[in-house]
Design a protein around this motif. Sequence first.
Motif, PDB file in Angstrom:
ATOM      1  N   LEU A 186      21.529   8.788   8.108  1.00 26.38           N
ATOM      2  CA  LEU A 186      20.878   8.963   6.803  1.00 26.38           C
ATOM      3  C   LEU A 186      21.725   8.460   5.627  1.00 26.38           C
ATOM      4  N   PRO A 187      23.022   8.840   5.539  1.00 22.54           N
ATOM      5  CA  PRO A 187      23.801   8.367   4.383  1.00 22.54           C
ATOM      6  C   PRO A 187      23.874   6.847   4.323  1.00 22.54           C
ATOM      7  N   ASN A 188      23.886   6.199   5.489  1.00 20.69           N
ATOM      8  CA  ASN A 188      24.021   4.745   5.505  1.00 20.69           C
ATOM      9  C   ASN A 188      22.707   4.011   5.276  1.00 20.69           C
ATOM     10  N   ALA A 189      21.601   4.746   5.427  1.00 20.39           N
ATOM     11  CA  ALA A 189      20.296   4.104   5.254  1.00 20.39           C
ATOM     12  C   ALA A 189      19.731   4.404   3.880  1.00 20.39           C
ATOM     13  N   LEU A 190      20.493   5.116   3.058  1.00 20.03           N
ATOM     14  CA  LEU A 190      19.927   5.665   1.828  1.00 20.03           C
ATOM     15  C   LEU A 190      19.495   4.604   0.820  1.00 20.03           C
ATOM     16  N   SER A 191      20.305   3.535   0.672  1.00 21.20           N
ATOM     17  CA  SER A 191      19.978   2.629  -0.434  1.00 21.20           C
ATOM     18  C   SER A 191      18.708   1.812  -0.194  1.00 21.20           C
ATOM     19  N   PRO A 192      18.467   1.255   1.013  1.00 18.38           N
ATOM     20  CA  PRO A 192      17.157   0.609   1.186  1.00 18.38           C
ATOM     21  C   PRO A 192      16.004   1.609   1.099  1.00 18.38           C
ATOM     22  N   LEU A 193      16.245   2.835   1.552  1.00 22.84           N
ATOM     23  CA  LEU A 193      15.173   3.824   1.517  1.00 22.84           C
ATOM     24  C   LEU A 193      14.836   4.224   0.086  1.00 22.84           C
ATOM     25  N   LEU A 194      15.854   4.207  -0.774  1.00 27.70           N
ATOM     26  CA  LEU A 194      15.632   4.611  -2.168  1.00 27.70           C
ATOM     27  C   LEU A 194      14.675   3.645  -2.862  1.00 27.70           C
ATOM     28  N   ALA A 195      14.914   2.340  -2.662  1.00 31.83           N
ATOM     29  CA  ALA A 195      14.032   1.339  -3.257  1.00 31.83           C
ATOM     30  C   ALA A 195      12.621   1.495  -2.699  1.00 31.83           C
ATOM     31  N   GLU A 196      12.554   1.731  -1.390  1.00 32.79           N
ATOM     32  CA  GLU A 196      11.255   1.900  -0.761  1.00 32.79           C
ATOM     33  C   GLU A 196      10.545   3.132  -1.329  1.00 32.79           C
ATOM     34  N   PHE A 197      11.321   4.163  -1.641  1.00 31.41           N
ATOM     35  CA  PHE A 197      10.733   5.375  -2.207  1.00 31.41           C
ATOM     36  C   PHE A 197      10.008   5.052  -3.507  1.00 31.41           C
ATOM     37  N   GLY A 198      10.636   4.248  -4.349  1.00 27.12           N
ATOM     38  CA  GLY A 198      10.006   3.858  -5.604  1.00 27.12           C
ATOM     39  C   GLY A 198       8.703   3.118  -5.368  1.00 27.12           C
ATOM     40  N   LEU A 199       8.752   2.143  -4.432  1.00 22.70           N
ATOM     41  CA  LEU A 199       7.549   1.366  -4.133  1.00 22.70           C
ATOM     42  C   LEU A 199       6.433   2.274  -3.627  1.00 22.70           C
ATOM     43  N   ARG A 200       6.782   3.181  -2.736  1.00 25.17           N
ATOM     44  CA  ARG A 200       5.768   4.081  -2.172  1.00 25.17           C
ATOM     45  C   ARG A 200       5.224   5.008  -3.249  1.00 25.17           C
ATOM     46  N   PHE A 201       6.069   5.415  -4.200  1.00 22.72           N
ATOM     47  CA  PHE A 201       5.624   6.291  -5.277  1.00 22.72           C
ATOM     48  C   PHE A 201       4.602   5.555  -6.154  1.00 22.72           C
ATOM     49  N   ALA A 202       4.915   4.311  -6.506  1.00 19.60           N
ATOM     50  CA  ALA A 202       3.971   3.521  -7.296  1.00 19.60           C
ATOM     51  C   ALA A 202       2.657   3.363  -6.533  1.00 19.60           C
ATOM     52  N   PHE A 203       2.789   3.114  -5.236  1.00 15.64           N
ATOM     53  CA  PHE A 203       1.588   2.956  -4.421  1.00 15.64           C
ATOM     54  C   PHE A 203       0.794   4.259  -4.356  1.00 15.64           C
ATOM     55  N   ALA A 204       1.501   5.392  -4.264  1.00 17.34           N
ATOM     56  CA  ALA A 204       0.825   6.692  -4.193  1.00 17.34           C
ATOM     57  C   ALA A 204       0.045   6.971  -5.473  1.00 17.34           C
ATOM     58  N   ILE A 205       0.614   6.587  -6.629  1.00 14.53           N
ATOM     59  CA  ILE A 205      -0.099   6.780  -7.897  1.00 14.53           C
ATOM     60  C   ILE A 205      -1.412   5.997  -7.878  1.00 14.53           C
ATOM     61  N   LEU A 206      -1.318   4.726  -7.458  1.00 15.42           N
ATOM     62  CA  LEU A 206      -2.521   3.891  -7.423  1.00 15.42           C
ATOM     63  C   LEU A 206      -3.526   4.425  -6.406  1.00 15.42           C
ATOM     64  N   PHE A 207      -3.012   4.864  -5.261  1.00 18.84           N
ATOM     65  CA  PHE A 207      -3.894   5.333  -4.197  1.00 18.84           C
ATOM     66  C   PHE A 207      -4.609   6.615  -4.611  1.00 18.84           C
ATOM     67  N   LEU A 208      -3.852   7.537  -5.207  1.00 18.40           N
ATOM     68  CA  LEU A 208      -4.447   8.789  -5.676  1.00 18.40           C
ATOM     69  C   LEU A 208      -5.511   8.503  -6.733  1.00 18.40           C
ATOM     70  N   SER A 209      -5.199   7.592  -7.651  1.00 14.98           N
ATOM     71  CA  SER A 209      -6.158   7.261  -8.700  1.00 14.98           C
ATOM     72  C   SER A 209      -7.424   6.671  -8.100  1.00 14.98           C
ATOM     73  N   THR A 210      -7.242   5.798  -7.091  1.00 19.95           N
ATOM     74  CA  THR A 210      -8.404   5.200  -6.445  1.00 19.95           C
ATOM     75  C   THR A 210      -9.257   6.268  -5.782  1.00 19.95           C
ATOM     76  N   LEU A 211      -8.618   7.193  -5.063  1.00 16.32           N
ATOM     77  CA  LEU A 211      -9.366   8.258  -4.391  1.00 16.32           C
ATOM     78  C   LEU A 211     -10.095   9.115  -5.420  1.00 16.32           C
ATOM     79  N   SER A 212      -9.408   9.478  -6.499  1.00 19.46           N
ATOM     80  CA  SER A 212     -10.038  10.297  -7.533  1.00 19.46           C
ATOM     81  C   SER A 212     -11.201   9.544  -8.162  1.00 19.46           C
TER      82      SER A 212
END
Lengths: 276, 373
Positions: A186-212
Motif C-alpha cells: 500500500l505505501p508504495n502504490a499510494l501515489s498512482p492511486l492518489l491520482a486515480e482517486f481524483g479521477l474517480r471522484f470527478a467521474f463519481a460526481i458526473l455519474f451521480l448527477s447523471t443518475l439524479s
Amino acid sequence: MNWRSVPFSAWIGIAGLAIAFGCAVFAPFIAPYGESEIVGGVWELPAWSGGTFLLGTDNLGRDLLSRLIYGARTTIFVAAAATLLAFSFGVLLSFTAAVLKGWTDQALSRLNDLMMAIPTLIFALVVLAVLPQQLWILILVMAVLDSTRVFRLGRAVATDIVAMDFVEAARLRGERTSWIIFREILPNALSPLLAEFGLRFAFAILFLSTLSFLGLGIQPPAADWGGMVKDNKDGIIFGVSAALIPGTAIAFLAVCVNLVVDWLLNRTASLKGGRA
Amino acid sequence: MAAVPGSSQNLDGTARLPAGDPLAVPGAPGSLLVSVDPAVPGTAGKRPALGRFAARHPLAAMILQRLGISFLLLIAVSAVLFIGVEALPGDFAQTYLGQSATPQAVENIRRDLGLDQPAATRYFAWLGNALTGDFGTSWASRNSITEQVGRRLGNTLFLAFFAALISVPLAVGLGMISVLYRDRIADRLVNVFSLAAISLPEFFIGYVLIFVFAINFGVVSFPSTVFDGMPFLDRLEAIALPCATLVLVVLAHMLRMTRAAILNVMEAPYIETAELKGLSRARTILRHAAPNALAPIINVVALNLAYLVVGVVVVEVVFVYPGIGQYMVDAVTVRDMPVVQACGLLFAAIYIFLNMAADILAILSNPRLRHPK
C-alpha cells in the motif's frame, strides 16, 4: 513539497475545490434560505436580470442559490462516500489478488472482466430498477461499479510491487498476508492511486448527477445538482436558464478536480518516469 | 484517460481456456459437440488438428477465438443481468399491483407473468427466446418488446452513426494538428477545450445547445421528434442537436488519446531519422508517425464508439428522442423488468461487439500482436 512548484492551473483547481467543500460544510450558515423553503414565485429572474434573488428561483419558487449550496453538500458527500468505498473494495481485492496469485487472482480478475463487460450506466439502470431507492443503496451501487476500475489499476500496480525484493523478504520473515498488503504494498502504490482517486471522484460526481438527472439518484426534496437540472429542465423551453446553473456547478467542480489531478499526474510521472 | 468508462481490453486473460474450445463456440450446437467430445477422454487426439489449423491460419484462429470469447462473455452477461434482477429483493407482482392487492390477485399476476416457474427454467426460456430475437412482452403496456425495440434501435443507431461519422475524422484530424503545433497556441487551445469537455456532463451540453440554438436563435426544432416515413433531410435536421451533443461528448476523449498515441510514436528513432533527412513536420507525422500509431488510435475510436452507445441514453432523454435509451429509462422508472433486461442485454451486446472489434482491428493493424510470446 515546494509550494512554488505548484502550477497556476492547479491553484485554480484547489481554490474551486475549497469553495465547493466550504459550501458543503457550512451550508446552513451560508445559504440565505432553507433547503426546501418556498420563498417566491415560480422561476423568478436572477438578480442580473432585475430579480430579487441572486440566482432566481426554481420550478417551485425555492431560492436557487440556497439549493445550490445545500446541493453541494449532498453531491460531494455521496460522490466522496462512493469513491472512498470503491477504493476500499477495489484496493483490498486487487492487492489480495496480486499477493495470493493462483486461482484467487484468476477468479477475481475474471469476475472483474465480466463486470466491466457491461456498461456502467446500463448496469446501474438495471440494478436501480429493482432495488428500493435509498441513499446507502445508491452509494453502494456506485461504489461496486466503480471498484471494477480501481481493481484493474490496483492489480496492475500491485503485481509490479509484489515482484520486488522487499516483498519477498517480508514473506520469508513470515509476515501475514494482511501485513504484506497494508505495510509493504500500500505505501508504495499510494501515489498512482492518489491520482486515480481524483479521477474517480470527478467521474463519481458526473455519474451521480447523471443518475439524479434520470430520476434514479437522490430523491426529492433533497437538493442535489443533477436533480436540480431535472427539476428545472422544462423551463428551458420558455427561455428560463435555471436548469443551466446547477449544470454549470457540476461542470465547475469536475473541471477543478481534473485540474488538480492533471498536476498530480504530471508530478507522479516526473518522479517515476511514467504512470503505472 | 482512466475516465473513459469501460475500456475493457484485457479480455485477453479469458483466453487461457484450452485452445480449442472457443473456436467451436460460434458454430452450430452440432459443431460444439463434435469438437468437445474427443476432448473428454484426452486432449491428445484433438490438439494436433487444431494446432495445425492455428499454425496455418494464425489470424483466422485468433479472430475465431475472439468471437468465441465474446459470445461466452455475452452469455455470462445475460446470466448476470438475469440473476442480478432475480437475486435482489422485491416482489414484482406486489409492486405491480400496489400495497392493497389481495393475495389472490398477486398470485394470478405471478402466474400470468410466469413468475411461479423456477428461476433456471425462466432464464433458459428467456435466453433462448432472446437469441432468436423474441424479448417477450412488456409488463406495463403488454406490447411486444421486440417490435418496440426494432423500431427504436433503428433510430438510436441512426443517431449514433452520424455522431461517429462526424466525430471520428474530426478527432483524428485535430489530434494530428495538436501534435503538429505541439506546445503552441493551437495545441494549448485544443488541450484546454478538451479538458473542459471531458468534465461536462452530457445533459448539460445538451441543454446549453438547446438553450442557444433552439430557444435563442430558433434555428433548430426541439424536441427532436422523428417518426416513420419522415423525409431523410427532415430527420437529419431533427437529430442535429443530439448529434452535436454526442460529438462533443466523445470528441474530447478521442482527441486526447489520439494525441497521446501519436506523441508516443514521436519518440521513436525513425522519427528522428525522418526529421534529420529534412522531411517537413507535417509529412513526418502523416507518413511516419500516424501509420505506426494506428493500432492505439483504432482502439481508442472503437472504445469511444462503445461509450457513445451508452451516452446515447442520456442524450435521448434530454432531447426526447424516440430511441432505445429513452425506452429503457422509461421502463426503469415504472419497473418494467422484461424491457429493462432486453435493453440491458442489447446495450451490453453492442458494447461487447465494439470492444471485440477494437481487439481484432488492433491485431490486424499490428502484425506483432498476431504472435503473442
